[in-house]
Motif scaffolding. Structure first.
Motif, PDB file in Angstrom:
ATOM      1  N   PHE A 196     -42.687-111.868  19.684  1.00 39.06           N
ATOM      2  CA  PHE A 196     -41.919-112.303  20.850  1.00 39.06           C
ATOM      3  C   PHE A 196     -42.508-113.582  21.445  1.00 39.06           C
ATOM      4  CE2 PHE A 196     -40.853-112.456  25.318  1.00 39.06           C
ATOM      5  CZ  PHE A 196     -39.522-112.070  25.360  1.00 39.06           C
ATOM      6  N   ASN A 197     -43.828-113.585  21.637  1.00 41.79           N
ATOM      7  CA  ASN A 197     -44.484-114.747  22.243  1.00 41.79           C
ATOM      8  C   ASN A 197     -44.441-115.964  21.337  1.00 41.79           C
ATOM      9  OD1 ASN A 197     -45.033-113.009  24.295  1.00 41.79           O
ATOM     10  ND2 ASN A 197     -47.257-113.080  24.119  1.00 41.79           N
ATOM     11  N   LEU A 198     -44.538-115.746  20.024  1.00 43.60           N
ATOM     12  CA  LEU A 198     -44.484-116.860  19.079  1.00 43.60           C
ATOM     13  C   LEU A 198     -43.099-117.506  19.078  1.00 43.60           C
ATOM     14  CD1 LEU A 198     -46.391-115.233  16.055  1.00 43.60           C
ATOM     15  CD2 LEU A 198     -47.317-116.843  17.716  1.00 43.60           C
ATOM     16  N   LEU A 199     -42.071-116.672  19.167  1.00 41.55           N
ATOM     17  CA  LEU A 199     -40.700-117.197  19.209  1.00 41.55           C
ATOM     18  C   LEU A 199     -40.433-117.960  20.505  1.00 41.55           C
ATOM     19  CD1 LEU A 199     -38.704-114.190  17.700  1.00 41.55           C
ATOM     20  CD2 LEU A 199     -38.973-116.470  16.698  1.00 41.55           C
ATOM     21  N   MET A 200     -41.164-117.603  21.556  1.00 38.46           N
ATOM     22  CA  MET A 200     -40.992-118.311  22.823  1.00 38.46           C
ATOM     23  C   MET A 200     -41.321-119.796  22.660  1.00 38.46           C
ATOM     24  SD  MET A 200     -40.077-117.916  26.011  1.00 38.46           S
ATOM     25  CE  MET A 200     -40.330-116.205  26.509  1.00 38.46           C
TER      26      MET A 200
END
Length: 400
Positions: A196-200
């Motif tokens: 999730f954080n990487l896609l952010m």
């Protein structure tokens, strides 16, 4: 240069790549146009003591360095100086700038056993997040809505369970994503638990019109020595990259045959083709699993220590386990008067408590002078003793 072959090796052990075509383009541009690209990976400055689980991502970063990557080794000092808002650790206190720098120095001493220092840039996100200011934070928070934020697995579970989630927690993925904007990263690496954080980062690079969206490169979480849980210091199923050569070698030899293949895939520098051949040799019984583990242990000890220490560790291991001899060096202790065996194990640092020592004796894991002991009430009178716990822990005790 065979780009397809390079991509095959890079993808070995990878869990998921979002933007694979872009990754291939970056590597092709390096070989055809001599253009470097930037790979970001964030690390927590509160825990600089690394184990092999951390090295899974570092190994892949080191491979990418050979094909044009400049590593952006990001220390999250901005968030570390605020503290942990996740609710998972109420006792974690904010770090001072000096503490962050001290931990960052420890990181440097460890990661450059794997990464090429000349192709690594150490970054601190306070450099740009301190300057973002209140207006910048509000503008950043407007780029993502609450419904999307609740799609993150842990947020969704806590929301359904009616457990509190602070506004600050919503800001953390946004701040991590903004790091990718500030660094203009081409690739961000992390574990599958960070998706999730990487896609952010991709989302915010697009929102801030950076002209590119970073590739998201995710590696699996390494299973620990127990073969069940992910490798973790708190679970005690880890191999630290600063452990001495003998312990590192012995721990790798202790893993199961099934786990060995996963370790080869995620930790070894073996090529994709050689890894496929290894699996065939093991399946056809032309290579014994113990020999394969020995080769892996030598490779990893060589990486973190030296080839000489790896060979010495193998010889020491064989001496103890195959030839049934004592280690070359054993710590020595002394005590006055007769002593209870359980207390002797604690005195010599082989156990943390007498209750733990009693459990080990009951489990048939304790030897005195190379003979198994089952009597948990055993007393050691005047004399010299060799105490052994399990296969790897030894101590000499002189009872006066």
């Amino acid at each position: 240069m065979d780009i397809a072959k390079i991509m095959q090796d890079i993808k070995k052990g990878c869990a998921e790549i979002i933007g694979e075509q872009r990754l291939e383009e970056l590597i092709r541009n390096y070989y055809e146009k001599n253009e470097n690209f930037f790979v970001k990976a964030g690390f927590d400055p509160t825990a600089p003591d690394l184990h092999l689980g951390h090295s899974v991502v570092l190994n892949k970063m080191a491979l990418l360095q050979k094909h044009g990557a400049i590593i952006q080794f990001l220390i999250g000092d901005f968030t570390a100086q605020i503290g942990d808002p996740s609710g998972k650790s109420a006792t974690r206190k904010p770090l001072t700038k000096d503490e962050v720098l001290k931990n960052a120095k420890t990181y440097e001493e460890q990661v450059f056993k794997i990464l090429n220092k000349e192709k690594t840039v150490l970054c601190f996100n306070s450099k740009w997040l301190n300057d973002l200011g209140s207006a910048g934070i509000i503008k950043l928070s407007a780029t993502f809505n609450v419904a999307r934020m609740l799609e993150r697995d842990d947020f969704e579970k806590r929301f359904k369970a009616q457990n509190p989630i602070s506004i600050c927690e919503f800001l953390y993925p946004l701040l991590q994503g903004y790091d990718s904007v500030a660094l203009k990263s081409d690739i961000e690496m992390g574990g599958t638990d960070q998706k999730f954080n990487l896609l952010m980062g991709r989302h915010l690079q697009r929102t801030y019109e950076l002209g590119k969206e970073q590739v998201v490169f995710m590696m699996p979480l390494l299973v620990g020595l127990d073969g069940v849980q992910k490798m973790s210091k708190s679970l005690g199923n880890y191999i630290g990259i600063t452990e001495n050569a003998n312990d590192m070698y012995a721990k790798i030899l202790s893993i199961s045959d099934e786990l060995m293949l996963s370790y080869y895939e995620l930790l070894s520098d073996i090529s994709f083709d050689d890894f496929q051949n290894l699996k065939k040799e093991l399946k056809n019984s032309t290579l014994h699993p113990k020999k394969a583990k020995e080769n892996l242990a030598i490779e990893l000890v060589d990486r973190f220590h030296s080839k000489e220490k790896a060979i010495m560790a193998k010889n020491e291991f064989d001496k103890i386990h195959s030839a049934n001899e004592l280690p070359t060096v054993i710590d020595e202790f002394e005590c006055e008067n007769e002593i209870w065996l359980a207390k002797a194990l604690v005195l010599c640092g082989l156990e943390s408590s007498t209750s733990a020592a009693r459990r080990s004796i009951k489990a048939n894991s304790v030897s005195v002078n190379l003979k198994k002991v089952k009597d948990e009430q055993m007393q050691l009178c005047k004399g010299d003793y060799v105490l052994q716990l399990g296969k790897r822990k030894f101590a000499r005790l002189k009872v006066k």
